[in-house]
Design a protein around this motif. Structure first.
Motif, mmCIF file in Angstrom:
data_model
loop_
_atom_site.group_PDB
_atom_site.id
_atom_site.type_symbol
_atom_site.label_atom_id
_atom_site.label_comp_id
_atom_site.label_asym_id
_atom_site.label_seq_id
_atom_site.Cartn_x
_atom_site.Cartn_y
_atom_site.Cartn_z
ATOM 1 N N ASP A 141 0.831 -1.207 0.000
ATOM 2 C CA ASP A 141 0.000 0.000 0.000
ATOM 3 C C ASP A 141 0.860 1.250 0.000
ATOM 4 N N PRO A 142 1.074 1.826 -1.151
ATOM 5 C CA PRO A 142 0.689 1.395 -2.482
ATOM 6 C C PRO A 142 1.747 0.474 -3.102
ATOM 7 N N VAL A 143 1.353 -0.221 -4.162
ATOM 8 C CA VAL A 143 2.288 -1.049 -4.915
ATOM 9 C C VAL A 143 3.257 -0.124 -5.645
ATOM 10 N N HIS A 144 4.529 -0.491 -5.648
ATOM 11 C CA HIS A 144 5.559 0.315 -6.310
ATOM 12 C C HIS A 144 6.559 -0.587 -7.026
ATOM 13 N N ASP A 145 7.549 0.009 -7.666
ATOM 14 C CA ASP A 145 8.499 -0.752 -8.467
ATOM 15 C C ASP A 145 9.314 -1.746 -7.640
ATOM 16 N N GLY A 146 9.540 -1.483 -6.372
ATOM 17 C CA GLY A 146 10.204 -2.462 -5.513
ATOM 18 C C GLY A 146 9.357 -3.715 -5.364
ATOM 19 N N GLY A 153 18.462 8.275 -4.980
ATOM 20 C CA GLY A 153 19.468 7.373 -4.435
ATOM 21 C C GLY A 153 19.034 6.600 -3.206
ATOM 22 N N ASP A 154 17.852 6.887 -2.684
ATOM 23 C CA ASP A 154 17.318 6.169 -1.531
ATOM 24 C C ASP A 154 16.378 5.067 -2.037
ATOM 25 N N VAL A 155 15.986 4.188 -1.143
ATOM 26 C CA VAL A 155 15.134 3.051 -1.482
ATOM 27 C C VAL A 155 13.703 3.512 -1.770
ATOM 28 N N ILE A 156 13.084 2.901 -2.783
ATOM 29 C CA ILE A 156 11.657 3.126 -3.018
ATOM 30 C C ILE A 156 10.897 2.396 -1.923
ATOM 31 N N SER A 157 9.987 3.088 -1.261
ATOM 32 C CA SER A 157 9.159 2.455 -0.231
ATOM 33 C C SER A 157 7.768 3.059 -0.262
ATOM 34 N N SER A 158 6.813 2.272 0.205
ATOM 35 C CA SER A 158 5.430 2.772 0.281
ATOM 36 C C SER A 158 5.348 3.977 1.196
ATOM 37 N N THR A 159 6.089 3.952 2.295
ATOM 38 C CA THR A 159 6.060 5.081 3.234
ATOM 39 C C THR A 159 6.516 6.365 2.550
ATOM 40 N N ARG A 160 7.573 6.294 1.766
ATOM 41 C CA ARG A 160 8.060 7.484 1.066
ATOM 42 C C ARG A 160 7.031 7.978 0.057
ATOM 43 N N ILE A 161 6.330 7.050 -0.587
ATOM 44 C CA ILE A 161 5.294 7.433 -1.548
ATOM 45 C C ILE A 161 4.141 8.109 -0.812
ATOM 46 N N ASN A 214 4.226 9.596 1.978
ATOM 47 C CA ASN A 214 4.675 10.892 2.498
ATOM 48 C C ASN A 214 4.803 11.959 1.414
ATOM 49 N N GLY A 215 4.678 11.562 0.147
ATOM 50 C CA GLY A 215 4.741 12.532 -0.944
ATOM 51 C C GLY A 215 6.141 12.797 -1.448
ATOM 52 N N GLU A 216 7.150 12.029 -0.999
ATOM 53 C CA GLU A 216 8.535 12.255 -1.408
ATOM 54 C C GLU A 216 8.804 11.786 -2.833
ATOM 55 N N ILE A 217 8.214 10.630 -3.195
ATOM 56 C CA ILE A 217 8.451 10.014 -4.497
ATOM 57 C C ILE A 217 7.146 9.420 -5.020
ATOM 58 N N ASP A 218 7.158 9.050 -6.307
ATOM 59 C CA ASP A 218 6.017 8.324 -6.859
ATOM 60 C C ASP A 218 6.332 6.832 -6.874
ATOM 61 N N GLU A 219 5.445 6.025 -7.396
ATOM 62 C CA GLU A 219 5.595 4.566 -7.365
ATOM 63 C C GLU A 219 6.800 4.062 -8.153
ATOM 64 N N HIS A 220 7.355 4.907 -9.015
ATOM 65 C CA HIS A 220 8.519 4.533 -9.815
ATOM 66 C C HIS A 220 9.814 5.106 -9.245
ATOM 67 N N GLY A 221 9.717 5.848 -8.150
ATOM 68 C CA GLY A 221 10.908 6.408 -7.521
ATOM 69 C C GLY A 221 11.289 7.790 -7.998
ATOM 70 N N ASN A 222 10.418 8.423 -8.784
ATOM 71 C CA ASN A 222 10.684 9.798 -9.211
ATOM 72 C C ASN A 222 10.408 10.738 -8.047
#
Length: 162
Positions: free
Chosen positions: A10-15, A132-140, A142-150
């Motif tokens: 939640d949510p699904v991401h590239d990881g 350069g940081d890990v893609i995670s649902s928490t980061r998504i 929190n609004g830091e990145i999207d599901e692809h790590g952008n």
């Protein structure tokens, strides 16, 4: 080969997609999806997690094309405890991320205690975001990145309670 993996997704991401792809490379896949009660207990950060029904719907949408591509079957089962479905004798392998490798080892201990052969633990490396940081649902969330790590500095995150 029967392959298990589990998570909240939640949510699904590239990881997560890397985990799914590796699982389908190995065999038929059963995903343990955390229940509404278990999901908050598996979080390192207190945040809102969507309902089991919503997460299951989105997860199945992700898994369907991969299953078709690899000619595999899949199922999604509700997890009510962290060791979940992987203690069942029907599984041969467990796909995990680096932070859940210890849970995989614990599952094998439980399997051995009950006279069941251990699983092959397959660790899939993290997928790295643009920053350069890990893609995670928490980061998504929190609004830091999207599901692809952008990196998405213009996004607002999801509140801890929604």
């Amino acid at each position: 080969m029967n392959v298990a993996l589990g998570g909240t997704f939640d949510p699904v991401h590239d990881g997560h997609r890397a985990l799914f792809e590796r699982a389908f490379e190995l065999g038929d896949v059963t995903v343990g999806l955390t229940s509404d009660e278990l999901a908050p207990k598996t979080r390192h950060v207190d945040r809102y997690v969507r309902s089991f029904a919503e997460r299951k719907r989105d997860l199945e949408r992700e898994l369907e094309p991969l299953a078709a591509e690899y000619g595999r079957e899949f199922a999604v089962h509700e997890l009510t405890e962290p060791t979940g479905i992987a203690t069942e004798p029907r599984f041969d392998a467990l796909v995990v991320s680096p932070e859940t490798e210890d849970t995989g080892e614990r599952i094998n201990e439980l399997r051995e205690e009950s006279g069941v052969d251990p699983l092959d633990i397959v660790v899939v490396d993290h997928v790295i975001a643009e920053d350069g940081d890990v893609i995670s649902s928490t980061r998504i969330v929190n609004g830091e990145i999207d599901e692809h790590g952008n990196v998405t500095p213009e996004r607002d995150g999801r509140d801890a309670t929604r």
